[in-house]
Design an enzyme around this catalytic site. Structure first.
Site, PDB file in Angstrom:
ATOM      1  N   GLU A  20       5.283  39.945  -8.318  1.00 25.69           N
ATOM      2  CA  GLU A  20       3.036  40.660  -8.478  1.00 25.69           C
ATOM      3  C   GLU A  20       3.118  41.696  -9.000  1.00 25.69           C
ATOM      4  O   GLU A  20       2.760  42.512  -8.716  1.00 25.69           O
ATOM      5  CB  GLU A  20       2.880  39.865  -7.909  1.00 25.69           C
ATOM      6  CG  GLU A  20       1.400  39.614  -8.344  1.00 25.69           C
ATOM      7  CD  GLU A  20       0.530  38.677  -7.267  1.00 25.69           C
ATOM      8  OE1 GLU A  20       0.577  37.637  -6.765  1.00 25.69           O
ATOM      9  OE2 GLU A  20       0.111  39.561  -7.004  1.00 25.69           O
ATOM     10  N   ARG A  69       0.665  -1.812  -0.008  1.00 22.29           N
ATOM     11  CA  ARG A  69      -0.095   0.095  -0.342  1.00 22.29           C
ATOM     12  C   ARG A  69       1.112   1.467   0.290  1.00 22.29           C
ATOM     13  O   ARG A  69       0.253   2.581  -0.532  1.00 22.29           O
ATOM     14  CB  ARG A  69      -0.423   0.123   1.289  1.00 22.29           C
ATOM     15  CG  ARG A  69      -2.018   1.099   1.505  1.00 22.29           C
ATOM     16  CD  ARG A  69      -2.776   1.296  -0.005  1.00 22.29           C
ATOM     17  NE  ARG A  69      -2.409   1.773  -1.116  1.00 22.29           N
ATOM     18  CZ  ARG A  69      -2.904   1.517  -2.241  1.00 22.29           C
ATOM     19  NH1 ARG A  69      -3.784   0.254  -2.178  1.00 22.29           N
ATOM     20  NH2 ARG A  69      -3.279   1.475  -3.632  1.00 22.29           N
ATOM     21  N   ASP A 102      -1.036  38.851 -13.070  1.00 22.01           N
ATOM     22  CA  ASP A 102      -1.241  38.082 -12.336  1.00 22.01           C
ATOM     23  C   ASP A 102      -3.646  38.243 -12.638  1.00 22.01           C
ATOM     24  O   ASP A 102      -3.163  39.238 -12.451  1.00 22.01           O
ATOM     25  CB  ASP A 102      -1.263  38.363 -10.789  1.00 22.01           C
ATOM     26  CG  ASP A 102      -1.965  36.330  -9.940  1.00 22.01           C
ATOM     27  OD1 ASP A 102      -2.525  36.206 -10.974  1.00 22.01           O
ATOM     28  OD2 ASP A 102      -2.565  36.534  -8.700  1.00 22.01           O
ATOM     29  N   LYS A 130       1.414  24.903  -3.700  1.00 22.14           N
ATOM     30  CA  LYS A 130       0.752  24.118  -3.349  1.00 22.14           C
ATOM     31  C   LYS A 130       0.363  23.018  -3.571  1.00 22.14           C
ATOM     32  O   LYS A 130      -0.343  22.174  -4.910  1.00 22.14           O
ATOM     33  CB  LYS A 130      -1.013  25.008  -4.301  1.00 22.14           C
ATOM     34  CG  LYS A 130      -1.196  26.340  -4.357  1.00 22.14           C
ATOM     35  CD  LYS A 130      -2.249  26.944  -4.856  1.00 22.14           C
ATOM     36  CE  LYS A 130      -2.513  28.099  -4.932  1.00 22.14           C
ATOM     37  NZ  LYS A 130      -2.950  28.652  -5.707  1.00 22.14           N
ATOM     38  N   LYS A 161       4.725  40.504  -3.308  1.00 19.42           N
ATOM     39  CA  LYS A 161       3.198  40.592  -3.957  1.00 19.42           C
ATOM     40  C   LYS A 161       2.518  40.976  -3.394  1.00 19.42           C
ATOM     41  O   LYS A 161       3.428  42.786  -3.049  1.00 19.42           O
ATOM     42  CB  LYS A 161       2.773  39.096  -3.205  1.00 19.42           C
ATOM     43  CG  LYS A 161       2.876  38.517  -3.798  1.00 19.42           C
ATOM     44  CD  LYS A 161       1.545  36.940  -3.576  1.00 19.42           C
ATOM     45  CE  LYS A 161       2.133  35.749  -3.994  1.00 19.42           C
ATOM     46  NZ  LYS A 161       1.049  34.389  -4.206  1.00 19.42           N
TER      47      LYS A 161
END
Length: 292
Positions: free
Chosen positions: A201, A105, A222, A140, A172
């Site tokens: 950004e 597993r 962005d 992420k 940012k």
């Protein structure tokens, strides 16, 4: 997909061993009470891929099995990063039956998860083929598996963004507001961390011009709409900037709209879904010789 063009260097062995130790401790606890019902004799098993995929995670798979049976023999039929078809026998194993079953597993969890990331990345890379645009990942990632998933992105033909909060400065909206202006934020970052890459950004074309004039290593545009994005590319490519600073697109990018964004001329597109929306590849490990 050209394997030679990809970085297939896995994380350090110590990192892989630590991942595996955690996974086995989580799964085995005080011992595999079901595997104890099996005779602890030599046996054979085969690893089957049940859907089309890009294979990634062999070092973790191997480490799981060798942790429980150092003498296990694993004969891989495919290389790391290979694209395989449904029904492919990926490997055969020879070892103690209890160890084969106990490691099953955890070893499959690594292989199916990392192959899933590599497979999705390859789809995004294929969607921008010929445009010169690179596909980047993000932070992420699944907790505890960042290096593993970023390796899987490379196996799929993508490129790693910063690894964490320590290896690049990324300014940012909040950082710019706190500094008083974009220019002030850039200068402060250069003073504090002169040896690190600097990513900025921007939210407007005026901020883009400021970042291009002040200088940085990459500019993130962005959530620009298509017309503004194309104008940003025109500005960055024209004199006096001449395309020296790459432009990156992020935010709200999906596979259907990917190529159109790349064709606008941006250098990079970062995709959180590569590592965030994980769909594991369907694999199975079966005792006995492979069919046929």
């Amino acid at each position: 997909m050209n394997a030679a063009a990809r970085d297939l260097t896995p994380p350090p062995a110590a990192e892989i061993e630590a991942d595996v130790a955690d996974a086995l401790a989580e799964d085995l606890g005080g011992g595999d009470v079901t595997a104890e019902l099996l005779p602890d004799s030599a046996d054979i098993a085969y690893l089957l891929c049940k859907e089309d995929a890009v294979i990634c995670g062999r070092p973790w798979f191997d480490a799981c099995h060798r942790a429980l049976d150092p003498q296990v023999e694993i004969d891989w039929k495919v290389a790391e990063g290979d694209r395989v078809a449904k029904g492919t026998v990926l490997a055969t194993l020879r070892g103690r039956s209890r160890a084969l079953v106990s490691a099953e597993r955890a070893s499959l969890n690594f292989l199916q998860t990392l192959s899933g990331t590599a497979t999705v990345t390859a789809q995004y890379v294929a969607a921008v083929a010929g445009t010169g645009t690179r596909i980047l990942d993000t932070r992420k990632t699944l907790p505890g598996l960042r290096l593993a998933q970023k390796y899987a992105v490379r196996c799929g033909g993508g490129v790693n963004h910063r690894i964490g909060l320590f290896d690049a400065v990324m300014l940012k909206e909040n950082h710019i507001r706190a500094a008083g202006s974009l220019v002030a934020a850039i200068r402060h970052a250069r003073e504090r961390h002169p040896g690190l890459p600097l990513i900025v950004e921007v939210e407007t074309l005026d901020q883009l011009r400021e970042a291009l004039t002040e200088g940085c290593d990459r500019i993130l545009i962005d959530d620009f709409d298509a017309a503004t994005r194309r104008e940003a590319v025109r500005i960055a490519r024209a004199a006096p900037f001449a395309g020296r600073i790459p432009l990156e697109v992020s935010g709200g990018v999906d596979l259907d709209g990917l190529r159109a964004i790349a064709q606008d001329g941006v250098d990079c597109i970062s995709i959180g879904a590569l590592t965030k929306h994980v769909r594991a590849i369907d694999l199975s490990l079966k005792l006995g010789p492979p069919p046929g």
